[in-house]
Scaffold this active site. Structure first.
Site, short mmCIF file in Angstrom:
data_model
loop_
_atom_site.label_atom_id
_atom_site.label_comp_id
_atom_site.label_asym_id
_atom_site.label_seq_id
_atom_site.Cartn_x
_atom_site.Cartn_y
_atom_site.Cartn_z
N LYS A 37 0.84 -1.20 0.00
CA LYS A 37 0.00 0.00 0.00
C LYS A 37 0.87 1.25 0.00
O LYS A 37 1.69 1.45 0.90
CB LYS A 37 -0.91 -0.02 1.23
CG LYS A 37 -1.92 1.11 1.25
CD LYS A 37 -2.90 0.94 2.38
CE LYS A 37 -2.39 1.49 3.69
NZ LYS A 37 -2.18 2.92 3.71
N LEU A 65 -4.70 7.11 -1.45
CA LEU A 65 -4.66 8.57 -1.37
C LEU A 65 -5.92 9.12 -0.71
O LEU A 65 -6.03 10.32 -0.49
CB LEU A 65 -4.48 9.16 -2.78
CG LEU A 65 -3.21 8.70 -3.51
CD1 LEU A 65 -3.11 9.35 -4.89
CD2 LEU A 65 -1.96 9.04 -2.69
N LYS A 66 -6.88 8.27 -0.44
CA LYS A 66 -8.14 8.68 0.21
C LYS A 66 -8.65 9.97 -0.39
O LYS A 66 -8.82 10.99 0.29
CB LYS A 66 -7.95 8.83 1.73
CG LYS A 66 -7.53 7.55 2.42
CD LYS A 66 -7.62 7.68 3.93
CE LYS A 66 -7.10 6.45 4.62
NZ LYS A 66 -5.65 6.24 4.46
N HIS A 68 -10.82 12.92 -1.78
CA HIS A 68 -12.04 13.53 -1.24
C HIS A 68 -12.14 14.92 -1.86
O HIS A 68 -11.50 15.86 -1.38
CB HIS A 68 -11.91 13.61 0.30
CG HIS A 68 -13.12 14.14 0.99
ND1 HIS A 68 -13.23 14.16 2.37
CD2 HIS A 68 -14.27 14.66 0.52
CE1 HIS A 68 -14.40 14.68 2.70
NE2 HIS A 68 -15.04 15.00 1.60
N PRO A 71 -16.88 16.40 -7.59
CA PRO A 71 -17.02 15.30 -8.54
C PRO A 71 -16.07 15.38 -9.74
O PRO A 71 -15.44 14.38 -10.09
CB PRO A 71 -18.49 15.41 -8.98
CG PRO A 71 -19.18 16.01 -7.79
CD PRO A 71 -18.21 16.97 -7.19
N GLN A 189 -4.30 3.87 16.54
CA GLN A 189 -5.53 3.20 16.13
C GLN A 189 -6.42 2.98 17.35
O GLN A 189 -5.95 2.70 18.44
CB GLN A 189 -5.21 1.85 15.48
CG GLN A 189 -4.36 1.94 14.23
CD GLN A 189 -5.14 2.39 13.00
OE1 GLN A 189 -6.21 3.00 13.12
NE2 GLN A 189 -4.61 2.13 11.84
O1 C5P Z 1 0.46 1.08 11.08
P1 C5P Z 1 -0.95 0.59 10.92
O2 C5P Z 1 -1.06 -0.91 10.85
O3 C5P Z 1 -1.90 1.21 11.88
O4 C5P Z 1 -1.30 1.11 9.44
C1 C5P Z 1 -2.55 1.40 9.01
C2 C5P Z 1 -2.48 1.92 7.62
O5 C5P Z 1 -3.79 1.88 7.11
C3 C5P Z 1 -1.99 3.36 7.48
O6 C5P Z 1 -1.26 3.44 6.26
C4 C5P Z 1 -3.27 4.16 7.37
O7 C5P Z 1 -3.13 5.30 6.54
C5 C5P Z 1 -4.22 3.17 6.73
N1 C5P Z 1 -5.65 3.33 7.00
C6 C5P Z 1 -6.18 3.31 8.28
N2 C5P Z 1 -7.54 3.48 8.47
C7 C5P Z 1 -8.35 3.63 7.43
C8 C5P Z 1 -7.81 3.63 6.14
C9 C5P Z 1 -6.45 3.45 5.96
O8 C5P Z 1 -5.46 3.14 9.24
N3 C5P Z 1 -9.65 3.73 7.61
#
Ligand code: C5P
Length: 235
Positions: A37, A65-66, A68, A71, A189
């Site tokens: 990713k 790149l999420k 947002h 349109p 997280q």
């Molecule tokens: O380091 P970790 O396992 O927390 O990585 C999570 C990855 O997933 C990061 O690159 C983050 O940008 C991405 N991500 C997230 N939550 C989302 C979408 C993407 O943590 N809803």
């Protein structure tokens, strides 16, 4: 790597600042990981070269790149990303129906993934930005909106996964970040789950970043997560 390999269910987040460090992480983990990713940090630093490095290793790329935006900009940006040959591309469900529709119409062969609720947001954080009802109802609402726009892939916490699978059926492709092997550091997280439980909850692809990137031995950490996925997939 074929679809039966547990590594095909894992996307490693290349959350590093340089192309060399991304290539080093790919080299050390490639044998256990099917998708890499490329997110905001690496793409901001080195641009499409990051995607090329993933493809050069024979792996799939998720360009996270999420997006947002309005349109027209969404449609044009998604089309440019799709030209790079990425397997997955993320957009924010919060961009709304028309933006999601433009994204969906311009994704070509890339599988579009709509982010529902960031896994770093808990109920209090959602309330602070005006989303009431908690993560599950926000995720359900945003996934439904994206579905109506033609999107069939979703990024969601593993905690919302089972309910989304139930609501959307087998055609939905569910991607879950916030994966933490038992005992590992949660970091920023809030809604985390182990690889095994996420697979059992119906996730198609697990996004893992820091538990592999920050491990003393990333190769072993990737192998161990692949092993846990394999166990979860065995009957
Ligand atoms: O380091 P970790 O396992 O927390 O990585 C999570 C990855 O997933 C990061 O690159 C983050 O940008 C991405 N991500 C997230 N939550 C989302 C979408 C993407 O943590 N809803």
């Amino acid at each position: 790597m074929d679809d039966n390999d547990p590594g095909s269910r894992i996307a490693l987040a290349l959350d590093v600042p340089t192309l060399d460090s991304a290539k080093a992480l790919i080299d050390r983990t490639r044998e256990h990981i099917g998708t890499f990713k490329v997110g905001l940090e690496l793409y901001t630093a080195v641009g499409p070269a990051a995607v090329e490095a993933v493809h050069a290793a024979g792996a799939k790329c998720c360009l996270d790149l999420k997006l947002h935006d309005i349109p027209a900009t969404m449609g044009r940006s998604v089309a440019r990303a799709a030209c790079m040959g990425v397997a997955y591309l993320t957009v924010h469900g919060l961009a709304g129906l028309d933006s999601l529709r433009q994204a969906s119409d311009n994704a070509g062969s890339a599988r579009l993934l709509a982010v529902t609720v960031l896994t770093s947001l808990d109920e209090a954080a959602l309330q602070a930005i005006g989303l009431s009802g908690g993560p599950q109802s926000a995720a359900d609402r945003l996934a439904k909106l994206a579905w109506d726009a033609g999107v069939r892939g979703f990024v969601t916490s593993a905690h919302e996964c089972a309910a989304l699978r139930e609501a959307l059926g087998p055609d939905a492709f569910l991607v879950t970040p916030g994966i933490r092997p038992a005992g590992s550091d949660v970091g920023d997280q809030k809604r985390v789950m182990t690889p095994r439980d996420a697979i059992k909850a119906g996730a198609d692809l697990l996004v893992v970043g820091r538990p592999i990137r920050d491990a003393n031995n990333p190769t072993e950490a990737a192998a161990e997560i692949a092993r846990q996925v394999q166990l979860a997939l065995s009957p």
